[in-house]
Scaffold this motif. Structure first.
Motif, mmCIF file in Angstrom:
data_model
loop_
_atom_site.group_PDB
_atom_site.id
_atom_site.type_symbol
_atom_site.label_atom_id
_atom_site.label_comp_id
_atom_site.label_asym_id
_atom_site.label_seq_id
_atom_site.Cartn_x
_atom_site.Cartn_y
_atom_site.Cartn_z
ATOM 1 N N ASN A 121 -10.001 17.084 6.587
ATOM 2 C CA ASN A 121 -9.505 16.204 5.528
ATOM 3 C C ASN A 121 -10.397 16.313 4.288
ATOM 4 O OD1 ASN A 121 -8.568 13.973 4.093
ATOM 5 N ND2 ASN A 121 -8.599 12.579 5.835
ATOM 6 N N ASN B 255 -5.391 13.126 -0.928
ATOM 7 C CA ASN B 255 -6.116 13.894 0.083
ATOM 8 C C ASN B 255 -5.301 15.061 0.615
ATOM 9 O OD1 ASN B 255 -4.438 12.498 1.879
ATOM 10 N ND2 ASN B 255 -6.011 12.459 3.448
ATOM 11 N N HIS C 55 -9.171 5.055 13.490
ATOM 12 C CA HIS C 55 -8.377 6.088 14.175
ATOM 13 C C HIS C 55 -8.990 7.444 13.867
ATOM 14 C CE1 HIS C 55 -6.922 6.507 10.079
ATOM 15 N NE2 HIS C 55 -6.426 7.673 10.415
ATOM 16 N N TYR D 192 0.854 -1.199 0.000
ATOM 17 C CA TYR D 192 0.000 0.000 0.000
ATOM 18 C C TYR D 192 0.890 1.249 0.000
ATOM 19 C CZ TYR D 192 -4.254 2.681 1.366
ATOM 20 O OH TYR D 192 -5.332 3.530 1.398
ATOM 21 N N TRP E 96 -2.530 7.936 -2.382
ATOM 22 C CA TRP E 96 -2.878 6.604 -1.872
ATOM 23 C C TRP E 96 -3.142 5.662 -3.041
ATOM 24 C CZ3 TRP E 96 -3.467 6.510 3.596
ATOM 25 C CH2 TRP E 96 -3.584 7.771 4.208
ATOM 26 N N THR F 174 -7.159 0.460 6.442
ATOM 27 C CA THR F 174 -6.693 1.438 7.434
ATOM 28 C C THR F 174 -7.544 1.267 8.688
ATOM 29 O OG1 THR F 174 -5.895 2.935 5.737
ATOM 30 C CG2 THR F 174 -6.353 3.906 7.879
ATOM 31 N N LYS G 200 -13.521 4.061 -2.358
ATOM 32 C CA LYS G 200 -13.090 3.903 -0.961
ATOM 33 C C LYS G 200 -14.336 3.716 -0.110
ATOM 34 C CE LYS G 200 -8.595 4.866 -0.815
ATOM 35 N NZ LYS G 200 -7.504 4.329 -0.013
ATOM 36 N N VAL H 190 -10.963 2.522 6.898
ATOM 37 C CA VAL H 190 -11.061 2.685 5.446
ATOM 38 C C VAL H 190 -10.678 1.396 4.702
ATOM 39 C CG1 VAL H 190 -10.447 4.210 3.516
ATOM 40 C CG2 VAL H 190 -10.312 5.091 5.846
ATOM 41 N N ASP I 83 -7.815 11.859 13.282
ATOM 42 C CA ASP I 83 -6.701 12.776 13.053
ATOM 43 C C ASP I 83 -7.118 14.183 13.450
ATOM 44 O OD1 ASP I 83 -5.002 10.829 11.592
ATOM 45 O OD2 ASP I 83 -6.583 10.945 10.081
ATOM 46 N N HIS J 5 -12.236 7.107 11.715
ATOM 47 C CA HIS J 5 -12.491 6.501 10.406
ATOM 48 C C HIS J 5 -11.708 5.204 10.231
ATOM 49 C CE1 HIS J 5 -9.445 9.707 10.081
ATOM 50 N NE2 HIS J 5 -8.882 9.071 9.066
ATOM 51 N N TYR K 273 -10.793 14.371 0.993
ATOM 52 C CA TYR K 273 -10.331 13.100 0.448
ATOM 53 C C TYR K 273 -10.931 12.903 -0.953
ATOM 54 C CZ TYR K 273 -8.383 8.454 0.712
ATOM 55 O OH TYR K 273 -7.610 7.343 0.484
ATOM 56 N N TRP L 223 -4.697 17.459 3.919
ATOM 57 C CA TRP L 223 -4.850 17.577 5.370
ATOM 58 C C TRP L 223 -4.579 19.016 5.789
ATOM 59 C CZ3 TRP L 223 -1.563 12.844 7.297
ATOM 60 C CH2 TRP L 223 -2.402 11.741 7.486
HETATM 61 O O1 LIG Z 1 -7.323 5.855 2.550
HETATM 62 C C1 LIG Z 1 -6.941 5.299 3.564
HETATM 63 O O2 LIG Z 1 -6.637 4.103 3.566
HETATM 64 C C2 LIG Z 1 -6.849 6.028 4.866
HETATM 65 C C3 LIG Z 1 -7.163 7.490 4.805
HETATM 66 C C4 LIG Z 1 -6.951 8.179 6.127
HETATM 67 O O3 LIG Z 1 -6.818 7.573 7.154
HETATM 68 C C5 LIG Z 1 -6.913 9.629 6.164
HETATM 69 O O4 LIG Z 1 -7.067 10.271 5.112
HETATM 70 O O5 LIG Z 1 -6.745 10.188 7.273
#
Ligand SMILES: O=C(O)CCC(=O)C(=O)O
Length: 315
Positions: free
Chosen positions: A183, A288, A177, A126, A166, A174, A192, A278, A179, A276, A185, A290
């Protein structure tokens, strides 16, 4: 008259009211037209509500250009960082450790051979390095997207801290968790699958402390879990929301996951502090952005909820 049935109904009504007051919906809403930066800030960022935006990046060349053969042509000869695991879980709890992936430096074309199934491997690969790897490792691709999302930068009054690329196998997951980022995305191809929890679900989501470790591949191709030296324990979520162990974590039954699929051409706004988990279709390509969150009253209240949740668990 307050029979047991009436009490239950009242409890349910209050729960519904509390969820409505927090602006929590049964599904993630779609928006079709782009709002002004101020409207987006008022309607989604301030109330900390997720949404899926259609046609937010229909002008990006990446939408038409990014196929695996194109990526091979443009960046195939470069060395890139790839997360390699035996089970698809990078940064997740395994054998009572918080286990990070083997970070393999490999030719991007060798990684693409695995994605295109020209080569088979028992490991799972990955590209998911979250250190602005699009700008750092794939600068050739930046011109096909944008270095920032202009209306979000204007809404928040800042530039993104990281722009991540990604690409991985369908078995790469994923783990749950959260953050401290706002975000955005963007799915370029494939899809996804997100499982989300609002920050207000924190009391129902278990955390435990784990020694950090890393997967290391041996000469015979098997993986070993190697402890990090003199490292402090890391708080992480041991629960798998796809098959939650409700005997061990009964509180999770009260949490309300929201699921959504983000398809090619769609952008998910995932607000800061939302949990999230994923999954993806094989070869899904995403980028994405951040943006660091504001450490405002919302953050303070989340910290309070976090402390109260920990205090209750300790009792
Ligand atoms: O796309 C993923 O596998 C995880 C994305 C993710 O955790 C994020 O964007 O914070």
């Amino acid at each position: 008259e307050w029979g047991l049935g009436a009490l239950h109904r009242e409890a349910k009504r209050r729960k519904t009211c509390y969820r409505a007051e927090l602006g929590l919906t049964e599904s993630v809403p779609y928006i079709d037209s782009l709002l002004s930066p101020l409207e987006f800030y008022r309607e989604w960022v301030c109330p900390n509500k997720p949404c899926i935006i259609r046609n937010a990046f229909s002008h990006w060349p990446a939408l038409k250009k990014w196929t695996l053969p194109y990526l091979r042509k443009v960046t195939g000869a470069k060395m890139v960082s790839v997360a390699v695991t035996p089970n698809g879980y990078a940064d997740a709890v395994y054998q009572d450790r918080f286990v990070m992936p083997e970070e393999r430096h490999m030719l991007f074309s060798n990684f693409l051979d695995i994605m295109e199934k020209k080569v088979t491997s028992s490991s799972i690969f990955y590209v998911q390095k979250q250190c602005s790897n699009l700008t750092e490792e794939f600068p050739e691709l930046l011109g096909d997207v944008e270095p920032e999302i202009p209306w979000m930068s204007e809404a928040l009054g800042k530039k993104p801290d990281a722009v991540n690329f990604w690409l991985g196998e369908s078995t790469a997951v994923t783990s749950l968790h959260k953050d401290h980022y706002e975000n955005l995305y963007c799915v370029i191809s494939g899809e996804k699958h997100f499982l989300l929890h609002p920050p207000s679900d924190r009391p129902f989501i278990p955390y435990e402390l784990y020694l950090p470790a890393t997967y290391c591949i041996s000469e015979d191709g098997s993986f070993q879990v190697v402890d990090e030296k003199a490292a402090e324990k890391v708080p992480w979520i041991p629960l798998d929301p796809l098959k939650p162990d409700l005997e061990q974590y009964p509180e999770y039954a009260q949490a309300r996951p929201l699921r959504c699929t983000v398809k090619a051409g769609e952008m998910l706004y995932l607000p800061s502090l939302w949990f999230h988990h994923v999954q993806q279709s094989h070869g899904c390509i995403a980028v994405n952005y951040w943006y660091d969150m504001e450490y405002d009253l919302k953050y303070s209240y989340y910290q309070l909820l976090d402390s109260l949740s920990k205090a209750v668990t300790l009792v």
